[in-house]
Design a protein around this motif. Structure first.
Motif, PDB file in Angstrom:
ATOM      1  N   GLN A 161       0.815  -1.213   0.000  1.00  0.00           N
ATOM      2  CA  GLN A 161       0.000   0.000   0.000  1.00  0.00           C
ATOM      3  C   GLN A 161       0.848   1.263   0.000  1.00  0.00           C
ATOM      4  O   GLN A 161       0.318   2.363  -0.124  1.00  0.00           O
ATOM      5  CB  GLN A 161      -0.939   0.007   1.214  1.00  0.00           C
ATOM      6  N   CYS A 162       2.164   1.106   0.125  1.00  0.00           N
ATOM      7  CA  CYS A 162       3.064   2.253   0.262  1.00  0.00           C
ATOM      8  C   CYS A 162       3.948   2.370  -0.976  1.00  0.00           C
ATOM      9  O   CYS A 162       5.015   1.756  -1.040  1.00  0.00           O
ATOM     10  CB  CYS A 162       3.918   2.110   1.519  1.00  0.00           C
ATOM     11  N   LYS A 207      -1.992  10.069  24.727  1.00  0.00           N
ATOM     12  CA  LYS A 207      -1.496   9.865  26.087  1.00  0.00           C
ATOM     13  C   LYS A 207      -0.448  10.902  26.480  1.00  0.00           C
ATOM     14  O   LYS A 207      -0.468  11.424  27.595  1.00  0.00           O
ATOM     15  CB  LYS A 207      -0.893   8.461  26.218  1.00  0.00           C
ATOM     16  N   PHE A 208       0.461  11.217  25.560  1.00  0.00           N
ATOM     17  CA  PHE A 208       1.581  12.081  25.924  1.00  0.00           C
ATOM     18  C   PHE A 208       1.361  13.547  25.576  1.00  0.00           C
ATOM     19  O   PHE A 208       2.089  14.403  26.064  1.00  0.00           O
ATOM     20  CB  PHE A 208       2.866  11.573  25.277  1.00  0.00           C
ATOM     21  N   GLY A 209       0.379  13.831  24.705  1.00  0.00           N
ATOM     22  CA  GLY A 209      -0.004  15.218  24.480  1.00  0.00           C
ATOM     23  C   GLY A 209       0.634  15.913  23.307  1.00  0.00           C
ATOM     24  O   GLY A 209       0.490  17.130  23.157  1.00  0.00           O
ATOM     25  N   ALA A 210       1.356  15.184  22.436  1.00  0.00           N
ATOM     26  CA  ALA A 210       1.880  15.816  21.222  1.00  0.00           C
ATOM     27  C   ALA A 210       0.731  16.097  20.268  1.00  0.00           C
ATOM     28  O   ALA A 210      -0.343  15.496  20.363  1.00  0.00           O
ATOM     29  CB  ALA A 210       2.906  14.904  20.551  1.00  0.00           C
ATOM     30  N   ASP A 211       0.941  17.023  19.323  1.00  0.00           N
ATOM     31  CA  ASP A 211      -0.110  17.224  18.337  1.00  0.00           C
ATOM     32  C   ASP A 211      -0.040  16.094  17.310  1.00  0.00           C
ATOM     33  O   ASP A 211       0.833  15.228  17.363  1.00  0.00           O
ATOM     34  CB  ASP A 211      -0.029  18.614  17.707  1.00  0.00           C
ATOM     35  N   ASP A 212      -0.966  16.099  16.366  1.00  0.00           N
ATOM     36  CA  ASP A 212      -1.037  14.994  15.409  1.00  0.00           C
ATOM     37  C   ASP A 212      -0.431  15.366  14.064  1.00  0.00           C
ATOM     38  O   ASP A 212      -0.746  14.773  13.038  1.00  0.00           O
ATOM     39  CB  ASP A 212      -2.480  14.528  15.221  1.00  0.00           C
ATOM     40  N   GLY A 213       0.479  16.349  14.070  1.00  0.00           N
ATOM     41  CA  GLY A 213       1.134  16.748  12.834  1.00  0.00           C
ATOM     42  C   GLY A 213       2.115  15.716  12.329  1.00  0.00           C
ATOM     43  O   GLY A 213       2.629  14.882  13.088  1.00  0.00           O
ATOM     44  N   ALA A 214       2.407  15.788  11.041  1.00  0.00           N
ATOM     45  CA  ALA A 214       3.291  14.798  10.423  1.00  0.00           C
ATOM     46  C   ALA A 214       4.700  14.855  10.993  1.00  0.00           C
ATOM     47  O   ALA A 214       5.329  13.818  11.214  1.00  0.00           O
ATOM     48  CB  ALA A 214       3.326  15.009   8.910  1.00  0.00           C
ATOM     49  N   ARG A 220      -1.132   9.961   3.719  1.00  0.00           N
ATOM     50  CA  ARG A 220      -2.425   9.500   4.227  1.00  0.00           C
ATOM     51  C   ARG A 220      -2.322   8.339   5.213  1.00  0.00           C
ATOM     52  O   ARG A 220      -3.286   8.035   5.907  1.00  0.00           O
ATOM     53  CB  ARG A 220      -3.325   9.064   3.070  1.00  0.00           C
ATOM     54  N   ASP A 221      -1.164   7.702   5.300  1.00  0.00           N
ATOM     55  CA  ASP A 221      -1.054   6.456   6.053  1.00  0.00           C
ATOM     56  C   ASP A 221       0.177   6.504   6.952  1.00  0.00           C
ATOM     57  O   ASP A 221       1.283   6.799   6.491  1.00  0.00           O
ATOM     58  CB  ASP A 221      -0.950   5.283   5.062  1.00  0.00           C
ATOM     59  N   ASP A 222      -0.003   6.197   8.259  1.00  0.00           N
ATOM     60  CA  ASP A 222       1.114   6.271   9.207  1.00  0.00           C
ATOM     61  C   ASP A 222       2.247   5.329   8.847  1.00  0.00           C
ATOM     62  O   ASP A 222       3.430   5.688   8.963  1.00  0.00           O
ATOM     63  CB  ASP A 222       0.619   5.954  10.628  1.00  0.00           C
TER      64      ASP A 222
END
Length: 298
Positions: A71-72, A156-163, A80-82
């Motif tokens: 898929q990568c 849990k740790f509070g980081a943002d969800d940026g790339a 789009r995919d972690d």
């Protein structure tokens, strides 16, 4: 930091992992779990090897799956995919260090695979699981990442969800690989803890190396000469700094350890220090600015 959609991803630099049998538990109870998190998130999992820095005595390591990561294929997939983002970041980080090490310190870079697993797998340093977080194992010279960690990094740790928060994690672990190549990694094993210990200096150096890569990331290219990543934005840098702050020892102790902050038990450095050294590397773009052993101003 976003990938250029037409860039090609090289999945040969990663492998799947899974199916490993459960190893012996480390610690016990809630306190043991917190200590495990403190010891292993963004660090080296050194369990299961009496001398993990003597890589000549250990080969292989881990139970690999037959995952092909079909898929990568492109930068669009990485956006789009972690899992694909991990692969693209590995490609970029290794492309950078392949050129930078000979130029900066006259040492040849050696590629290291990343094992992307789910649940748990085996490494030459012991059992890897989602509880240990990402780590670099010097015994088999591989990076181990459970992609589900990125959800915890935010929730849990509070980081943002940026790339770049996620990409910083990968770049930090490859910083440990560079330290290993340079013969510096073993200096972290001085048997001490605390804000000036060897272990903290090793972690902050890896943060700095992640920043150095970030400075040059938009210049790294795939095998076809296509630039992998777009130029950084201010929001990207804020994202990386949020991740660095989220995994500071003081933040982890304050949020997961009942609020009691004990500097003498630190193994990775404060949030402020982790941010400082990432920025040091990012602003300089040169690995020679990352010598955390040359100063006590950490």
């Amino acid at each position: 930091m976003s990938f250029n959609e037409g860039a090609s991803l090289d999945t040969s630099q990663v492998t799947g992992g899974g199916g490993g049998r459960s190893g012996a538990a480390i610690g016990g109870g809630a306190g043991g779990i917190i200590l495990l998190i403190l010891g292993l998130i963004f660090g080296q999992n050194l369990t299961g090897s009496s001398n993990p820095f003597d890589t000549g005595q250990v080969t292989g390591g881990g139970t690999e799956s037959t995952a092909t990561f079909d898929q990568c294929k492109t930068g669009a997939d990485a956006n789009r995919d972690d899992v694909c983002r991990i692969i693209g970041t590995v490609n970029s980080v290794q492309a950078y260090w392949t050129d930078a090490l000979p130029a900066d310190v006259q040492r040849q870079y050696q590629e290291a695979k990343t094992v992307i697993f789910s649940g748990q797998t085996q490494s030459a340093c012991g059992t890897a699981s989602g509880a240990t977080g990402p780590f670099y194992c010097p015994a088999d010279q591989r990076v181990y990442i459970d992609a589900s960690f990125f959800d915890e990094l935010t929730s849990k740790f509070g980081a943002d969800d940026g790339a770049l928060a996620q990409e910083y994690v990968v770049a930090h672990e490859y910083g440990h690989h560079v330290e290993n190549i340079l013969g510096i990694l073993a200096k972290g094993q001085d048997g001490k803890s605390g804000p000036l210990s060897g272990g903290v200096r090793i972690e902050l150096m890896a943060d700095c190396m992640a920043g150095v890569w970030a400075n040059h990331a938009a210049n790294t290219k795939d095998d076809n000469g296509v630039t992998l990543l777009k130029p950084l934005t201010e929001d990207d840098i804020k994202s990386a700094l949020s991740a660095a702050a989220a995994v500071g020892d003081d933040h982890i102790q304050g949020t997961l350890g009942g609020g009691n902050i004990n500097q003498e038990s630190w193994t990775h450095g404060s949030s402020e220090s982790r941010q400082k050294w990432f920025l040091t590397g990012y602003k300089s773009g040169n690995v020679n600015t990352c010598d955390t052993f040359a100063t006590n101003d950490l």
